[in-house]
Write a protein that holds these residues in place. Sequence first.
Motif, mmCIF file in Angstrom:
data_model
loop_
_atom_site.group_PDB
_atom_site.id
_atom_site.type_symbol
_atom_site.label_atom_id
_atom_site.label_comp_id
_atom_site.label_asym_id
_atom_site.label_seq_id
_atom_site.Cartn_x
_atom_site.Cartn_y
_atom_site.Cartn_z
ATOM 1 N N THR A 41 0.865 -1.046 0.072
ATOM 2 C CA THR A 41 0.092 0.022 0.068
ATOM 3 C C THR A 41 0.828 1.258 -0.324
ATOM 4 O O THR A 41 0.453 2.319 -0.341
ATOM 5 C CB THR A 41 -1.042 -0.168 1.316
ATOM 6 O OG1 THR A 41 -0.286 0.050 2.394
ATOM 7 C CG2 THR A 41 -1.966 -1.061 1.172
ATOM 8 N N TYR A 64 3.119 1.982 -2.118
ATOM 9 C CA TYR A 64 3.173 2.441 -3.381
ATOM 10 C C TYR A 64 1.816 2.867 -3.950
ATOM 11 O O TYR A 64 1.809 4.029 -4.747
ATOM 12 C CB TYR A 64 3.310 1.205 -4.420
ATOM 13 C CG TYR A 64 4.657 0.693 -4.312
ATOM 14 C CD1 TYR A 64 5.898 1.345 -4.590
ATOM 15 C CD2 TYR A 64 4.705 -0.865 -3.913
ATOM 16 C CE1 TYR A 64 6.900 0.718 -4.556
ATOM 17 C CE2 TYR A 64 5.926 -1.276 -3.789
ATOM 18 C CZ TYR A 64 7.214 -0.808 -3.948
ATOM 19 O OH TYR A 64 8.475 -1.201 -3.872
ATOM 20 N N LYS A 65 0.813 2.633 -3.447
ATOM 21 C CA LYS A 65 -0.672 2.995 -3.539
ATOM 22 C C LYS A 65 -0.590 4.436 -3.064
ATOM 23 O O LYS A 65 -1.182 5.417 -3.667
ATOM 24 C CB LYS A 65 -1.636 2.202 -2.905
ATOM 25 C CG LYS A 65 -3.078 2.633 -2.983
ATOM 26 C CD LYS A 65 -4.061 1.645 -2.493
ATOM 27 C CE LYS A 65 -5.403 1.965 -2.517
ATOM 28 N NZ LYS A 65 -6.432 1.217 -1.936
ATOM 29 N N GLN A 66 -0.108 4.610 -1.868
ATOM 30 C CA GLN A 66 -0.226 6.102 -1.178
ATOM 31 C C GLN A 66 0.843 6.988 -1.992
ATOM 32 O O GLN A 66 0.353 8.044 -2.453
ATOM 33 C CB GLN A 66 0.155 5.977 0.189
ATOM 34 C CG GLN A 66 -0.858 5.663 1.072
ATOM 35 C CD GLN A 66 -0.454 5.662 2.485
ATOM 36 O OE1 GLN A 66 0.732 5.668 2.927
ATOM 37 N NE2 GLN A 66 -1.289 5.613 3.586
ATOM 38 N N GLY A 67 1.764 6.610 -2.651
ATOM 39 C CA GLY A 67 2.778 7.332 -3.283
ATOM 40 C C GLY A 67 2.131 7.763 -4.757
ATOM 41 O O GLY A 67 2.391 8.912 -4.944
ATOM 42 N N SER A 68 1.260 6.935 -5.126
ATOM 43 C CA SER A 68 0.774 7.153 -6.559
ATOM 44 C C SER A 68 -0.336 8.250 -6.293
ATOM 45 O O SER A 68 -0.672 9.007 -7.054
ATOM 46 C CB SER A 68 0.138 5.874 -7.030
ATOM 47 O OG SER A 68 0.949 5.049 -7.443
ATOM 48 N N ARG A 69 -1.065 7.994 -4.990
ATOM 49 C CA ARG A 69 -2.078 9.100 -4.863
ATOM 50 C C ARG A 69 -1.520 10.536 -4.355
ATOM 51 O O ARG A 69 -1.903 11.581 -4.962
ATOM 52 C CB ARG A 69 -2.931 8.900 -3.381
ATOM 53 C CG ARG A 69 -3.704 7.669 -3.715
ATOM 54 C CD ARG A 69 -4.433 7.288 -2.540
ATOM 55 N NE ARG A 69 -5.261 8.361 -1.848
ATOM 56 C CZ ARG A 69 -6.009 8.396 -0.598
ATOM 57 N NH1 ARG A 69 -5.601 7.180 0.176
ATOM 58 N NH2 ARG A 69 -6.510 9.179 -0.189
ATOM 59 N N LEU A 85 1.486 11.583 -5.809
ATOM 60 C CA LEU A 85 1.988 12.129 -7.186
ATOM 61 C C LEU A 85 0.795 12.739 -8.091
ATOM 62 O O LEU A 85 0.872 13.744 -8.511
ATOM 63 C CB LEU A 85 2.444 11.003 -7.999
ATOM 64 C CG LEU A 85 3.021 11.425 -9.428
ATOM 65 C CD1 LEU A 85 4.268 12.315 -9.308
ATOM 66 C CD2 LEU A 85 3.372 10.103 -10.059
ATOM 67 N N THR A 86 -0.569 11.931 -7.854
ATOM 68 C CA THR A 86 -1.750 12.485 -8.523
ATOM 69 C C THR A 86 -2.080 13.848 -7.969
ATOM 70 O O THR A 86 -2.536 14.761 -8.877
ATOM 71 C CB THR A 86 -2.914 11.142 -8.451
ATOM 72 O OG1 THR A 86 -2.182 10.068 -8.931
ATOM 73 C CG2 THR A 86 -4.182 11.948 -9.117
ATOM 74 N N GLU A 87 -2.044 13.919 -6.731
ATOM 75 C CA GLU A 87 -2.536 15.169 -6.162
ATOM 76 C C GLU A 87 -1.564 16.345 -6.602
ATOM 77 O O GLU A 87 -1.792 17.326 -6.634
ATOM 78 C CB GLU A 87 -2.307 15.015 -4.589
ATOM 79 C CG GLU A 87 -3.571 14.432 -3.882
ATOM 80 C CD GLU A 87 -4.836 14.949 -4.181
ATOM 81 O OE1 GLU A 87 -5.083 16.110 -4.410
ATOM 82 O OE2 GLU A 87 -5.907 13.924 -4.157
#
Length: 110
Positions: free
Chosen positions: A49, A51-56, A58-60
């Motif tokens: 997770t 990686y999931k938080q990192g992607s979020r 980056l999206t923000e």
Amino acid sequence: MAAKDPGQDPIGDENPMRDVRLSQLDARLKAAAGAEKARTEAAPAKPRTGYKQGSRVLTELIAGPAGGALLGWFLDRLFGTSPWLLLVMLILGVIVAFRNIYRISQQRPE
């Protein structure tokens, strides 16, 4: 090649240490293969997770300022206030992005 050449083990019963070394090597290889199998089976099948938080995050970082700039540009064209609404909405987009990143960082990974 002769048996006395460097790097060559003699073949046959001349060197009883050869069998001992091979059996020790075989035992070490089996132990290493077992340890590797246990390590790979214990690995999680799904991505972590983090990686999931990192992607979020980056999206923000991308979407907040880009969305604010796009909305500000559109409102500037609509009202003829160029470049003030673009700048205001861009700054608001950055503020909202950092606020969302802070909220994401406060969540515990699942």
